[in-house]
Design an enzyme around this catalytic site. Sequence first.
Site, mmCIF file in Angstrom:
data_model
loop_
_atom_site.group_PDB
_atom_site.id
_atom_site.type_symbol
_atom_site.label_atom_id
_atom_site.label_comp_id
_atom_site.label_asym_id
_atom_site.label_seq_id
_atom_site.Cartn_x
_atom_site.Cartn_y
_atom_site.Cartn_z
ATOM 1 N N ASP A 74 -19.702 5.995 -16.552
ATOM 2 C CA ASP A 74 -18.674 7.031 -16.507
ATOM 3 C C ASP A 74 -17.476 6.675 -17.381
ATOM 4 O OD1 ASP A 74 -20.139 8.645 -14.816
ATOM 5 O OD2 ASP A 74 -19.228 7.853 -12.990
ATOM 6 N N HIS A 159 5.908 -6.073 -4.845
ATOM 7 C CA HIS A 159 6.691 -5.299 -3.878
ATOM 8 C C HIS A 159 6.534 -3.804 -4.126
ATOM 9 C CE1 HIS A 159 9.467 -4.872 -7.220
ATOM 10 N NE2 HIS A 159 9.586 -6.185 -7.300
ATOM 11 N N ASP A 178 2.976 1.609 -3.245
ATOM 12 C CA ASP A 178 2.422 0.820 -4.347
ATOM 13 C C ASP A 178 2.236 1.665 -5.601
ATOM 14 O OD1 ASP A 178 2.359 -1.436 -2.854
ATOM 15 O OD2 ASP A 178 0.176 -1.638 -2.780
ATOM 16 N N THR A 189 -13.721 11.763 -7.112
ATOM 17 C CA THR A 189 -14.747 10.850 -6.589
ATOM 18 C C THR A 189 -14.587 9.452 -7.165
ATOM 19 O OG1 THR A 189 -16.252 11.674 -8.308
ATOM 20 C CG2 THR A 189 -16.466 12.632 -6.112
ATOM 21 N N ALA A 190 -13.459 9.183 -7.819
ATOM 22 C CA ALA A 190 -13.224 7.877 -8.431
ATOM 23 C C ALA A 190 -12.130 7.130 -7.663
ATOM 24 C CB ALA A 190 -12.873 8.065 -9.910
ATOM 25 N N TYR A 191 -11.101 6.676 -8.352
ATOM 26 C CA TYR A 191 -10.047 5.859 -7.742
ATOM 27 C C TYR A 191 -9.370 6.593 -6.592
ATOM 28 C CZ TYR A 191 -6.224 2.375 -7.908
ATOM 29 O OH TYR A 191 -5.327 1.378 -7.628
ATOM 30 N N SER A 194 -11.134 6.194 -3.321
ATOM 31 C CA SER A 194 -10.932 4.872 -2.728
ATOM 32 C C SER A 194 -9.592 4.770 -2.014
ATOM 33 C CB SER A 194 -11.013 3.794 -3.816
ATOM 34 O OG SER A 194 -12.265 3.806 -4.465
#
Length: 295
Positions: A74, A159, A178, A189-191, A194
């Site tokens: 991908d 931090h 973050d 459907t990627a990062y 998750s």
Amino acid sequence: MKQKFKRAILYARQHRANQEVNESLHRLVDFLSTQDIEIFQDSDTAASFELKAPVLPREKMGAKHDLIIVVGGDGSLLSASRMAIKVNTPVIGINRGRLGFLTDILPQDIESHLGPVLNGQYNEEERFLLHTKIYDKENSYFEGDALNDVVLGRGSETHLIEFDVYINQQLVSHYRSDGMILSTPTGSTAYALSAGGPIMHPQLNAIVLVPMFSHSLSSRPLVIDGEAEIELYISKSNETDLRISCDGHESRVVKPGQKVAVKKNGNRLRLLHPLDYHYYDTLRSKLGWESKHQG
């Protein structure tokens, strides 16, 4: 019958230069030679692979009957997409990566699946990209495109970072987290997945904002209109520089007090699939979902 193709441009990324990719590239050359197709390779491909095919400069791509064939995962198709949208040339992928959400054709199926595509038997869909600009006061000093996602993240420090999110010039929220993932439906459907984001059908006209480890229990993913214009204002209270990345490839420093603007790119990726492609089959296969119980 849809458009038939007369020229094929083979694309593979340099850092994917391994034996498996090399084998598929040579298999493609052998097959395309039997199909009355002119065969070219991109300059990135030529830098790492020895193929018996001339290099086609990118400014000469985009003829009516051109097709870009990506060999890799991908990530390789993400990279090729930024090139393809500039010349309005369709793309199809041979999967030599891991998941392969975007690269449909398995290496062993090159002849049986690519042959019909070359002859006009395929499904075509459009996928939009996000266009990003980083501003220092009123002037932009970086522009990038992403088929999957734009990510605001920490630099080298561990931090939390602080920033404000505006949508269509209206304040949404101040974040201490973050970072933030801004994802297209393709990238859902990627990062973003998750990080707890939703899966969005690729034909939705929507963008999802997914906070990363926010210091607020009420901070949740936010799905917005795909035509919205998003601005991230980096708080001056941040003690270190942040980073913006587009599809994990192009990464730039963002300093406290600067602004990041993100909106849909006006050009669309033309992504091709074999006729037997079905989106939910891909989801079920790649994510390990259960099939219907037999019994």
